[in-house]
Write an enzyme that holds these catalytic residues in place. Structure first.
Site, PDB file in Angstrom:
ATOM      1  N   THR A 155     -36.805   1.892   4.606  1.00  0.00           N
ATOM      2  CA  THR A 155     -35.984   1.601   5.788  1.00  0.00           C
ATOM      3  C   THR A 155     -36.684   0.688   6.787  1.00  0.00           C
ATOM      4  OG1 THR A 155     -36.810   3.597   6.841  1.00  0.00           O
ATOM      5  CG2 THR A 155     -34.739   3.799   5.616  1.00  0.00           C
ATOM      6  N   LYS A 168     -48.385   1.701  -6.099  1.00  0.00           N
ATOM      7  CA  LYS A 168     -49.488   2.438  -5.470  1.00  0.00           C
ATOM      8  C   LYS A 168     -48.961   3.547  -4.564  1.00  0.00           C
ATOM      9  CE  LYS A 168     -52.352  -1.281  -4.332  1.00  0.00           C
ATOM     10  NZ  LYS A 168     -53.616  -1.756  -3.787  1.00  0.00           N
ATOM     11  N   LYS A 177     -58.662   4.732   4.928  1.00  0.00           N
ATOM     12  CA  LYS A 177     -57.290   4.337   4.622  1.00  0.00           C
ATOM     13  C   LYS A 177     -56.994   4.519   3.127  1.00  0.00           C
ATOM     14  CE  LYS A 177     -53.552   1.894   5.576  1.00  0.00           C
ATOM     15  NZ  LYS A 177     -52.467   2.656   6.056  1.00  0.00           N
ATOM     16  N   HIS A 292     -50.066  -1.066  10.542  1.00  0.00           N
ATOM     17  CA  HIS A 292     -50.667  -1.618   9.322  1.00  0.00           C
ATOM     18  C   HIS A 292     -50.516  -3.147   9.280  1.00  0.00           C
ATOM     19  CE1 HIS A 292     -51.833  -1.896   5.109  1.00  0.00           C
ATOM     20  NE2 HIS A 292     -50.727  -2.574   4.870  1.00  0.00           N
TER      21      HIS A 292
HETATM   22  N1  LIG Z   1     -48.043   1.549  -1.381  1.00  0.00           N
HETATM   23  C1  LIG Z   1     -48.235   0.288  -1.077  1.00  0.00           C
HETATM   24  O1  LIG Z   1     -48.425  -0.574  -1.947  1.00  0.00           O
HETATM   25  C2  LIG Z   1     -48.212  -0.128   0.367  1.00  0.00           C
HETATM   26  C3  LIG Z   1     -48.091  -1.496   0.702  1.00  0.00           C
HETATM   27  C4  LIG Z   1     -48.021  -1.836   2.055  1.00  0.00           C
HETATM   28  C5  LIG Z   1     -48.082  -0.863   3.036  1.00  0.00           C
HETATM   29  N2  LIG Z   1     -48.217   0.444   2.663  1.00  0.00           N
HETATM   30  C6  LIG Z   1     -48.306   1.498   3.672  1.00  0.00           C
HETATM   31  O2  LIG Z   1     -47.142   1.461   4.474  1.00  0.00           O
HETATM   32  C7  LIG Z   1     -47.453   2.044   5.732  1.00  0.00           C
HETATM   33  C8  LIG Z   1     -46.792   1.257   6.830  1.00  0.00           C
HETATM   34  O3  LIG Z   1     -45.403   1.324   6.621  1.00  0.00           O
HETATM   35  P1  LIG Z   1     -44.362   0.965   7.774  1.00  0.00           P
HETATM   36  O4  LIG Z   1     -44.797  -0.269   8.422  1.00  0.00           O
HETATM   37  O5  LIG Z   1     -43.029   1.030   7.171  1.00  0.00           O
HETATM   38  O6  LIG Z   1     -44.622   2.109   8.856  1.00  0.00           O
HETATM   39  P2  LIG Z   1     -43.975   3.550   9.080  1.00  0.00           P
HETATM   40  O7  LIG Z   1     -43.575   4.165   7.821  1.00  0.00           O
HETATM   41  O8  LIG Z   1     -44.944   4.278   9.939  1.00  0.00           O
HETATM   42  O9  LIG Z   1     -42.674   3.217   9.947  1.00  0.00           O
HETATM   43  C9  LIG Z   1     -42.820   2.648  11.227  1.00  0.00           C
HETATM   44  C10 LIG Z   1     -41.980   3.398  12.271  1.00  0.00           C
HETATM   45  O10 LIG Z   1     -40.614   3.058  12.082  1.00  0.00           O
HETATM   46  C11 LIG Z   1     -39.805   4.258  12.027  1.00  0.00           C
HETATM   47  N3  LIG Z   1     -38.668   3.892  11.216  1.00  0.00           N
HETATM   48  C12 LIG Z   1     -38.603   3.762   9.875  1.00  0.00           C
HETATM   49  N4  LIG Z   1     -37.428   3.228   9.509  1.00  0.00           N
HETATM   50  C13 LIG Z   1     -36.732   3.029  10.644  1.00  0.00           C
HETATM   51  C14 LIG Z   1     -35.457   2.485  10.917  1.00  0.00           C
HETATM   52  N5  LIG Z   1     -34.671   1.990   9.968  1.00  0.00           N
HETATM   53  N6  LIG Z   1     -35.032   2.452  12.204  1.00  0.00           N
HETATM   54  C15 LIG Z   1     -35.835   2.899  13.195  1.00  0.00           C
HETATM   55  N7  LIG Z   1     -37.067   3.395  13.006  1.00  0.00           N
HETATM   56  C16 LIG Z   1     -37.509   3.453  11.732  1.00  0.00           C
HETATM   57  C17 LIG Z   1     -40.742   5.299  11.504  1.00  0.00           C
HETATM   58  O11 LIG Z   1     -40.345   6.579  11.906  1.00  0.00           O
HETATM   59  C18 LIG Z   1     -42.050   4.899  12.164  1.00  0.00           C
HETATM   60  O12 LIG Z   1     -42.118   5.423  13.459  1.00  0.00           O
HETATM   61  C19 LIG Z   1     -48.966   2.087   5.843  1.00  0.00           C
HETATM   62  O13 LIG Z   1     -49.425   3.396   5.747  1.00  0.00           O
HETATM   63  C20 LIG Z   1     -49.432   1.279   4.641  1.00  0.00           C
HETATM   64  O14 LIG Z   1     -50.663   1.735   4.131  1.00  0.00           O
HETATM   65  C21 LIG Z   1     -48.268   0.827   1.367  1.00  0.00           C
END
Ligand SMILES: NC(=O)c1ccc[n+]([C@@H]2O[C@H](COP(=O)([O-])OP(=O)(O)OC[C@H]3O[C@@H](n4cnc5c(N)ncnc54)[C@H](O)[C@@H]3O)[C@@H](O)[C@H]2O)c1
Length: 394
Positions: A155, A168, A177, A292
């Site tokens: 999302t 991953k 991390k 991130h």
């Molecule tokens: N597995 C992988 O290959 C990979 C690659 C890149 C990043 N990541 C990981 O992803 C994480 C970062 O993800 P992120 O940037 O999505 O952060 P997040 O999951 O923390 O989301 C950011 C914020 O947005 C809110 N939110 C989510 N969807 C929303 C929506 N549609 N409307 C309003 N609010 C919403 C969440 O509650 C949160 O407060 C890090 O932990 C990083 O390590 C993993």
């Protein structure tokens, strides 16, 4: 010896002191599908039901794990969708952040799956949220009953073009991390850009930084599209223009092109690691202060300076790149970025990359190379340059 297309068992005497040795080899095909569909939870859109429950009429069960902010905004229509399509569900609303991306969250989700008695074969877990939530859920799914299907519905922009795209999984551990994690292709990924409308500017830009990563290191067309829409993209939340669909699709495709041939990271020369050399240490030091993607953005800004310092990137490309960071509203520096921190982070990353720097550096916009001879002196120079540049930019 027994042999087939997908496995072999070889027995041999390899040494007089070893009575017997078996080598078991299995080749397992891995495929997972990523689909884009707008308004996924509108009951007039049967995609989720048809794709994830094989158009079954009855006996459909799943367990939903959903980010609490997403639940707050979309919970009503999401639950309505499951009811409309006659899908029995259990649900866990999870409050997530980098601070709670821990084993406790994994256990909390596993506990709920157990209470619901989820069958691992035909009852998926459905993870709805940002990258933190999908990382926690895919790890839990990999562990629960030794692998349970996990359908990811990212999302956030970060989730839609990066976190939910690869295999991953991960959680933070001992202040590091993603120190605990696995590689697990868990199930389908369904992307719905309409979720981006409710993201704050900062959370949206957080995802833009990973798009800029692919643009700088691999996709010149993506870079041009970002330049073209740099002042509107955040306001539009990636909706309403055909180019936005192209941006999402190019980002996913270029990411998959890099990930698929090296899914288990046998090769540690990965261009997608651009922006991920200094950032893991920076992100954990600034946890709660930096997202991130912001840490990645700062790492990339230092990296383009390094590319220019090493003479692999022209001044013209450097300026073009730095201007785009600024115009997209992406950060290029942080008070914690000192020479010591960057050196510590580089050393830590070297350990992660089996002793080599394997530092991806852009050569021109959209082309890259790897460097293994970055010196402390060069790091000192880019820190000095960034601090003066930053003063100029502010
Ligand atoms: N597995 C992988 O290959 C990979 C690659 C890149 C990043 N990541 C990981 O992803 C994480 C970062 O993800 P992120 O940037 O999505 O952060 P997040 O999951 O923390 O989301 C950011 C914020 O947005 C809110 N939110 C989510 N969807 C929303 C929506 N549609 N409307 C309003 N609010 C919403 C969440 O509650 C949160 O407060 C890090 O932990 C990083 O390590 C993993």
């Amino acid at each position: 010896m027994k042999k087939s297309d997908c496995f072999s068992i070889e027995q041999s005497i390899v040494h007089p002191l070893i009575q017997c040795s078996f080598v078991s080899r299995t080749v397992k095909e891995h495929s997972y599908e990523i689909m884009e569909s707008l308004d996924l939870f509108d009951i007039s859109n049967p995609t989720l039901n048809d794709q994830c429950f094989e158009k079954k009429e009855a006996g459909k069960r799943c367990f939903i794990v959903i980010d609490d902010n997403v639940y707050h905004i979309y919970g009503h229509s999401i639950l309505n969708y499951f009811k409309f399509y006659n899908i029995e569900y259990g649900i866990k609303v999870l409050t997530v952040s980098e601070k709670t991306k821990t084993i406790d969250s994994v256990l909390a989700v596993a506990n709920e799956l157990d209470q619901f008695n989820l069958s691992r074969r035909n009852e998926p877990m459905i993870a709805i949220g940002g990258g933190v939530l999908t990382d926690i859920c895919s790890l839990t799914a990999n562990l629960y009953r030794r692998s349970t299907e996990c359908i990811k519905i990212p999302t956030t922009l970060m989730g839609q073009i990066d976190a939910a795209i690869g295999v991953k999984t991960g959680i933070n551990f001992n202040g590091n991390k993603n120190r605990l994690g696995t590689y697990y292709s868990s199930g389908k990924v369904l992307i719905d850009r309409t979720f981006l409308q409710s993201l704050g500017d900062r959370a949206f830009n957080n995802g833009l930084s990973e798009i800029l990563k692919m643009a700088l290191i691999k996709e010149p067309v993506l870079f041009e599209l970002l330049e073209k829409h740099k002042f509107a993209i955040c306001k539009d939340r990636m909706l309403g223009k055909n180019d936005y669909s192209t941006i999402i699709q190019l980002s996913i495709k270029s990411m998959l092109e890099e990930l698929a041939p090296n899914l288990w990271e046998k090769s540690l020369e990965r261009v997608v690691d651009f922006g991920h050399t200094f950032s893991p240490v920076l992100e954990m030091k600034a946890v709660g202060d930096l997202y991130h993607g912001e840490a990645v953005s700062i790492d990339m800004a230092y990296s383009v300076l390094l590319a220019h310092e090493k003479g692999v990137m022209s001044k013209e490309d450097l300026d073009r790149a730095l201007n785009l960071f600024v115009d997209l509203g992406l950060p290029t520096d942080h008070a914690l970025c000192t020479q010591d921190l960057l050196i510590t982070a580089l050393d830590d990353t070297c350990t992660h990359r089996a002793g080599k720097q394997n530092f991806p550096l852009p050569v021109t916009i959209g082309k890259s190379t790897f460097s293994n001879d970055i010196t402390h002196d060069e790091i000192a120079k880019i820190v000095h340059r960034m601090k003066s540049l930053h003063v100029e930019l502010v």
